[in-house]
Write an enzyme that holds these catalytic residues in place. Structure first.
Site, short mmCIF file in Angstrom:
data_model
loop_
_atom_site.label_atom_id
_atom_site.label_comp_id
_atom_site.label_asym_id
_atom_site.label_seq_id
_atom_site.Cartn_x
_atom_site.Cartn_y
_atom_site.Cartn_z
N GLY A 145 0.81 -1.21 0.00
CA GLY A 145 0.00 0.00 0.00
C GLY A 145 0.84 1.26 0.00
O GLY A 145 0.40 2.32 -0.46
N PHE A 146 2.07 1.18 0.50
CA PHE A 146 2.96 2.33 0.57
C PHE A 146 3.57 2.68 -0.78
O PHE A 146 4.01 3.80 -1.02
CB PHE A 146 4.10 2.04 1.55
CG PHE A 146 4.89 0.81 1.20
CD1 PHE A 146 5.90 0.85 0.25
CD2 PHE A 146 4.60 -0.41 1.80
CE1 PHE A 146 6.60 -0.28 -0.09
CE2 PHE A 146 5.31 -1.54 1.47
CZ PHE A 146 6.31 -1.49 0.52
N GLY A 147 3.70 1.67 -1.67
CA GLY A 147 4.39 1.86 -2.92
C GLY A 147 5.12 0.59 -3.31
O GLY A 147 4.68 -0.51 -2.99
N VAL B 139 9.13 -1.50 -3.82
CA VAL B 139 10.54 -1.57 -3.45
C VAL B 139 11.33 -2.15 -4.62
O VAL B 139 10.96 -3.19 -5.17
CB VAL B 139 10.75 -2.43 -2.19
CG1 VAL B 139 12.23 -2.53 -1.84
CG2 VAL B 139 9.96 -1.87 -1.02
N ASP C 220 4.33 -0.68 15.07
CA ASP C 220 3.95 -1.67 14.05
C ASP C 220 4.96 -2.82 14.01
O ASP C 220 5.42 -3.23 12.94
CB ASP C 220 3.85 -1.00 12.67
CG ASP C 220 2.95 -1.79 11.72
OD1 ASP C 220 2.18 -2.65 12.19
OD2 ASP C 220 3.01 -1.54 10.49
#
Length: 352
Positions: free
Chosen positions: A60-62, A64, A179
């Protein structure tokens, strides 16, 4: 015409919001210039990844990507953030926390890029991926399973504990991760664990016993009860201790599925482990010999101390490290973590 007008208004609002976010990020970078790592242009990022050729993962962040530093060719992992996600807080949190620290059990941030809505973070390469990969049955080849004997698991868990202890006590300001879970524990070429993903982290003074929060943060199955229940005025570093305990229970195999696989899993599997230990029964695990059984029992007891319902009953991470490395003869079974109505004072062993 109305639809076109709405589309134009939304796009214009997005541009204004992104510009405000960039101003906020630039102000942060100027204010913390002495604490942040090397800044690169987005063109540099494109060159490092060879045009974003090799993708290592996506979320969801992007995404890698695999890359190499331009100065020395050292392999790195480059997280390219989605421009439309959030308001830049995740980026600021990452750079503002791990950008200023260096510990063997915390992933190292080597650089970053921030140009308009394009943002990227450059980390040291972790060739063995995440701990999650090695505790899910579908990813466990015979080679990987052999690499993860019980002594190795104990060393990995102890390394994670030392990393969290450093975040809580070893920095100028206390860093609360919020987290802690297997997915956010990366493994280097020697399987040394490295805590990663500080997008939800908060900085606070070591003197602050409690911090305020406006919303819950973390992953279901690992979130401490006081965070999950919305008691944001009573959240402390003990929330990370709870998440660590849930991680340990998952790693040792006391739970047959991921902590997030079922709504009841965070209750059932730890409770089954507690009942087995109280009744003097063997843990239902793959054990090679008595040495393995002792390690498994030690890890389970430490985890059950960590997931105590009341934060005051949970040990500090300093005490956790001592429990993991000290003699097992001094171990005391914790109170029942699932009797939430019973408030017990922690023992000196657990709280100090």
């Amino acid at each position: 015409m109305v639809a076109i007008a709405i589309w134009y208004y939304v796009k214009k609002s997005d541009r204004i919001e992104e510009k405000e976010n960039q101003i906020k990020i630039e102000k942060f970078l100027v204010d913390h210039k002495s604490h942040v790592p090397t800044r690169y242009s987005y063109a540099d990022i494109k060159k490092m990844t060879n045009g974003f050729r090799k993708k290592l993962g996506e979320g969801g962040f992007g995404s890698v990507f695999s890359g190499k530093l331009p100065s020395n060719g050292v392999p790195v992992a480059i997280k390219v953030l989605k421009g439309s996600k959030g308001n830049g807080d995740d980026f600021v949190n990452e750079v503002g926390t791990i950008g200023r620290i260096h510990h063997i059990n915390v992933v190292r941030l080597l650089g970053f890029s921030a140009e308009g809505g394009k943002r990227a973070l450059i980390y040291e390469d972790m060739p063995n991926s995440s701990l999650e990969k090695f505790i899910t049955s579908k990813d466990r080849s015979s080679h990987n399973t052999a690499s993860f004997d019980w002594m190795k698991l104990r060393n990995i868990i102890t390394g994670i504990a030392k990393g969290i202890e450093y975040l809580h006590q070893g920095c100028d300001q206390r860093i609360l991760h919020f987290d802690i879970k297997p997915h956010n524990i990366l493994l280097d070429h020697d399987f040394n664990p490295k805590i990663s993903d500080f997008g939800l982290a908060k900085l606070c003074s070591k003197e602050d016993s409690l911090i305020s929060m406006t919303a819950a943060r973390g992953t279901i199955g690992y979130i401490a009860p006081e965070v999950f229940n919305g008691n944001f005025g009573t959240v402390s570093y003990k929330s990370d201790v709870y998440s660590f305990g849930m991680l340990v229970l998952e790693v040792i195999g006391a739970r047959k599925e991921s902590a997030v696989a079922s709504a009841n899993s965070e209750v059932y599997f730890p409770e089954l482990t507690y009942k087995s230990l109280v009744q003097g029964e063997e843990l239902d695990l793959e054990l090679g010999d008595d040495g393995d059984a002792q390690i498994a029992k030690r890890l389970a007891i430490v985890a059950l101390w960590c997931i105590q319902w009341y934060p005051v009953n949970r040990p500090s991470m300093k005490a956790v490290v001592r429990m993991l490395e000290g003699p097992s003869e001094s171990f005391i079974m914790p109170p029942n973590p699932f009797a939430s109505t019973t408030h017990t004072e922690p023992t000196a062993t657990a709280s100090s």
